[in-house]
Design a protein around this motif. Structure first.
Motif, PDB file in Angstrom:
ATOM      1  N   ARG A 460     -25.696  10.301  44.312  1.00 50.16           N
ATOM      2  CA  ARG A 460     -27.103  10.497  43.933  1.00 50.16           C
ATOM      3  C   ARG A 460     -27.998  10.575  45.159  1.00 50.16           C
ATOM      4  NH1 ARG A 460     -29.873   5.239  41.967  1.00 50.16           N
ATOM      5  NH2 ARG A 460     -29.651   4.966  44.228  1.00 50.16           N
ATOM      6  N   ASP A 461     -27.798   9.663  46.102  1.00 47.97           N
ATOM      7  CA  ASP A 461     -28.626   9.664  47.304  1.00 47.97           C
ATOM      8  C   ASP A 461     -28.366  10.903  48.144  1.00 47.97           C
ATOM      9  OD1 ASP A 461     -29.537   7.229  46.424  1.00 47.97           O
ATOM     10  OD2 ASP A 461     -28.231   6.051  47.752  1.00 47.97           O
ATOM     11  N   ALA A 462     -27.095  11.362  48.190  1.00 41.68           N
ATOM     12  CA  ALA A 462     -26.776  12.562  48.970  1.00 41.68           C
ATOM     13  C   ALA A 462     -27.390  13.811  48.360  1.00 41.68           C
ATOM     14  CB  ALA A 462     -25.255  12.722  49.084  1.00 41.68           C
ATOM     15  N   GLY A 504     -23.729  16.747  52.097  1.00 39.61           N
ATOM     16  CA  GLY A 504     -22.472  16.678  52.834  1.00 39.61           C
ATOM     17  C   GLY A 504     -22.582  15.807  54.070  1.00 39.61           C
ATOM     18  N   MET A 505     -21.461  15.682  54.809  1.00 35.01           N
ATOM     19  CA  MET A 505     -21.401  14.831  55.994  1.00 35.01           C
ATOM     20  C   MET A 505     -20.855  15.611  57.182  1.00 35.01           C
ATOM     21  SD  MET A 505     -19.969  11.132  54.633  1.00 35.01           S
ATOM     22  CE  MET A 505     -18.786  11.738  53.439  1.00 35.01           C
ATOM     23  N   SER A 506     -21.352  15.279  58.359  1.00 34.65           N
ATOM     24  CA  SER A 506     -20.801  15.858  59.581  1.00 34.65           C
ATOM     25  C   SER A 506     -19.458  15.204  59.883  1.00 34.65           C
ATOM     26  CB  SER A 506     -21.761  15.629  60.750  1.00 34.65           C
ATOM     27  OG  SER A 506     -21.860  14.237  61.046  1.00 34.65           O
ATOM     28  N   ALA A 507     -18.714  15.808  60.827  1.00 35.52           N
ATOM     29  CA  ALA A 507     -17.399  15.266  61.184  1.00 35.52           C
ATOM     30  C   ALA A 507     -17.524  13.849  61.746  1.00 35.52           C
ATOM     31  CB  ALA A 507     -16.708  16.174  62.199  1.00 35.52           C
ATOM     32  N   GLU A 508     -18.561  13.567  62.538  1.00 40.16           N
ATOM     33  CA  GLU A 508     -18.744  12.246  63.119  1.00 40.16           C
ATOM     34  C   GLU A 508     -19.044  11.212  62.049  1.00 40.16           C
ATOM     35  OE1 GLU A 508     -19.153   9.052  65.691  1.00 40.16           O
ATOM     36  OE2 GLU A 508     -18.179  11.002  65.923  1.00 40.16           O
ATOM     37  N   VAL A 509     -19.927  11.566  61.094  1.00 41.64           N
ATOM     38  CA  VAL A 509     -20.250  10.646  60.005  1.00 41.64           C
ATOM     39  C   VAL A 509     -19.016  10.412  59.137  1.00 41.64           C
ATOM     40  CG1 VAL A 509     -21.628  10.326  57.913  1.00 41.64           C
ATOM     41  CG2 VAL A 509     -22.696  11.209  59.989  1.00 41.64           C
TER      42      VAL A 509
END
Length: 715
Positions: A460-462, A504-509
């Protein structure tokens, strides 16, 4: 002067165990105070303490244990609890064996065992050990057997070493047999002579057959070029070089090469010989022999291939070891965090229990005061948030007690639908897709639904509160290749996937997603424990969790759980009275070392109508019970100080006639009543902090002995 003093310079009277024996309160045991011990017992103890061998004395029909320093090392985590304890209570896993030993020796017999195999729980986990055991009776003052002296010599390392030696010798013997067969399989294929001056090669009948010539042709002699035609093209240049070298300098000729048989197959041979020279030093003739080495060469090639394979396996093993060492470091880090978390959770939950119980009592006493009720409600909300934070820490550290049951994923939306929709809001669409006949799995349903709710809130937050959350299930068969680096066993699994349409998320996250307290949310909007908690629960349940995500393309979380072939557990209700189901009249013994928790528990129980007795630890509780205190239920904390632990108290209660039910209460069990954080069968646990309703419900559940009620009631 104590008979265990170090007077007279006797070294056997010194040491840690001598001091422990002097300071132990023996009046609580069947042996009576130390000063009243018989001369025979005193003399036996002096002998025992002076011996460097691991010795333990089992005195009296109950076999009260007195032992020396060497035996204390053998006892491991059971020391010093064993001192002064009846042997059957001290080693309950081998109680029947020890009963036989005591009865036999007190009757005047002796017993001796060589490499006796037993399963002991010296440090809380079952381990197979081997020991040399020698038992003999110890005389009392009247000369009759009054106790048992046991010599305990552990031979576990020797037995394991011997097993490994036998296995290695068998493997070496088999290898040598195979090698000898390979080396001895050669056979003579004939002799030859090459007349260098006239270039004629002749040979015996076997040599003729090998090269495909008639015996008459070989007697006449053939040009050497005709013989070399059947040599493998890849070997011909090497053979010619070896011949030329032997002819040029007179060195011994030895060449291994392949020749073509009449059936078209290639045969490995060894040609050996030398060049003879005339008086002028010119090459004259070249005699030699031909040997079949085909089997040996095949064996060598197989060995070479094995060596190459082994080399690759070594490389793979090294890489795997590096990966395992990294996993070990992570595991050790997790273990350290878990140990710290467990201790914090125990103390923190005790504090929360005191606060919560007093708030409940305050609310009851000030029932007509709306301002007090409002403040109590607000404070209880804070207690609930603290309890959830503690539970999240325990879940991440894989220290939460689980109550797994057979479950089918078809029921996920039934239990979570309304709650999910309220938590996500009307602007998020929840799309649940499950297979027609999904396989069952075995998990703690409450923890699974809590994990899904946490993942849904993250989604939900994303999605900034708007989008689609898709929850899907599937039956999957995982092969060995897929499971190799995931700590999974190949087989059937149930897959649960939650996919969102968020940022979505980056590779580092993504790399740090499972780290505790890591969050990309603003300060005050998240603890960073949500994914860590889910990860800990999944791993603790024997499953696997992974995340795939790309910026702008959303995130998918995959949860894998092993398939369970059992049927789904059917809930069994608790049969309670309709008029006031939470009240009772029975007598409850409260065993709790924290004074604040103990006092509030007593008050809550009395408000529920129960008669209450109290003890500050297991030792005090056992003393009350042995003095004749009759109770209907023992309500005990899990982690307490003292010689008698909560698990020992429960074991004793189960052996009474009739058995006394035990309800545990704890914020952290520390593996005392769990195995791999899963409650032992028949164990009842109430998690701290608990409400009066939780306490009343669980008490009635335990007292009415409803099977499905076994487990933890979450506050």
């Amino acid at each position: 002067m104590s008979f265990l003093s170090d007077d007279h310079g006797c070294p056997g009277w010194r040491g840690e165990m001598a001091e422990r024996i002097r300071t132990l309160d023996w009046s609580t045991t069947g042996l009576g105070p130390l000063q009243q011990w018989s001369p025979a017992l005193r003399q036996a103890v002096q002998y025992l303490l002076a011996s460097p061998m691991p010795l333990v004395m089992l005195w009296g029909t109950d076999g009260y244990m007195i032992y020396n320093d060497a035996y204390a090392v053998f006892a491991g985590g059971r020391h010093p609890y064993l001192l002064g304890t009846a042997v059957e209570l001290g080693w309950p896993e081998v109680a029947e064996f020890n009963r036989y030993v005591v009865d036999t020796c007190l009757a005047g017999g002796t017993l001796s065992y060589s490499n006796k195999e037993l399963v002991l729980l010296r440090d809380g986990q079952p381990e197979t050990v081997w020991m040399d055991l020698h038992y003999s009776p110890c005389p009392g003052d009247d000369g009759a057997p009054a106790g048992v002296l046991a010599v305990v010599i552990e031979t576990t390392s020797h037995i394991i070493s011997e097993q490994r030696r036998v296995a290695a010798e068998n493997a070496l013997r088999i290898t040598n047999e195979r090698l000898q067969l390979a080396l001895n399989s050669g056979a003579l294929l004939g002799t030859f002579v090459w007349d260098i001056r006239i270039n004629r090669l002749s040979g015996d009948e076997r040599f003729s057959r090998t090269f495909g010539f008639s015996h008459e042709q070989m007697l006449e002699g053939r040009p050497i070029e005709e013989a070399t035609r059947i040599i493998h093209p890849d070997d011909l240049e090497y053979v010619n070089q070896q011949i030329a070298l032997a002819v040029a300098n007179g060195s011994n000729y030895s060449a291994e090469y392949r020749i073509r048989r009449p059936n078209g197959h290639w045969l490995w041979v060894l040609a050996s010989g030398r060049c003879d020279f005339d008086a002028a030093g010119q090459p004259l003739r070249f005699p030699g022999v031909l040997i079949d080495i085909h089997e040996r060469k095949i064996a060598e090639e197989a060995l070479l291939s094995l060596s190459r394979t082994l080399e690759q396996r070594v490389i793979d093993e090294v890489q795997a070891r590096v990966a395992m060492e990294e996993q070990l470091r992570q595991s050790q880090k997790l273990e350290a965090i878990g140990a710290l978390t467990g201790g914090v959770a125990h103390d923190f939950n005790n504090l929360l229990q005191v606060v919560a119980s007093n708030l409940y009592l305050l609310a009851r006493h000030e029932g007509d005061n709306p301002r007090v009720q409002a403040r109590v409600t607000s404070a209880l909300g804070a207690v609930d948030r603290g309890a959830r934070l503690s539970a999240q820490l325990l879940a991440f550290a894989r220290r939460q007690p689980l109550s797994p049951a057979v479950y089918n994923v078809r029921h996920i939306y039934e239990g979570l639908g309304d709650l999910l929709q309220r938590a996500l809001g009307e602007t998020i669409t929840v799309d649940v897709q499950m297979p027609e006949e999904p396989w069952n799995l075995r998990v703690d349903r409450n923890q699974l639904e809590n994990a899904i709710l946490n993942l849904a809130i993250n989604a939900r937050d994303a999605m900034d509160g708007e989008g689609t959350l898709r929850i899907t299930g599937a039956n999957r068969h995982l092969d060995a290749e897929f499971c190799a680096d995931k700590e999974l066993v190949p087989g059937d699994y149930v897959l649960l996937a939650l996919a969102d349409s968020g940022r979505g998320m980056s590779a580092e996250v993504l790399r740090r997603a499972f780290e505790p307290f890591f969050t990309t949310k603003a300060v005050g909007q998240g603890t960073g424990l949500g994914l860590s908690m889910v990860f800990g629960f999944v791993k603790q349940s024997g499953g696997y969790m992974s995340i795939t995500s790309q910026p702008g393309l959303g995130t998918t979380v995959h949860l894998l759980f092993a398939r369970c072939h059992d049927g789904v557990d059917q809930p069994l209700g608790v049969e309670l009275a309709d008029d006031d189901p939470l009240r009772g009249h029975e007598t409850v013994l409260v065993v709790e070392d924290d004074p604040g928790v103990r006092q509030t528990a007593i008050e809550l129980l009395r408000l529920l109508g129960y008669q209450v007795e109290a003890a500050s630890n297991g030792d005090e509780a056992m003393a009350l019970l042995r003095q004749g205190l009759a109770v209907n239920l023992i309500f005990s904390d899990v982690v307490m100080p003292g010689r008698i632990k909560s698990a020992d108290l429960a074991a004793w209660a189960r052996q009474q006639h009739p058995p006394i039910p035990v309800l545990f209460a704890s914020g952290y069990t520390r593996e005392v009543i769990t195995r791999n954080n899963e409650l032992h069968a028949g164990t009842y646990l109430l998690s701290k902090p608990y409400s009066p309703q939780d306490l009343g419900t669980m008490l009635r559940t335990v007292l009415t002995q409803q099977p499905l009620a076994v487990g933890s009631v979450q506050a």
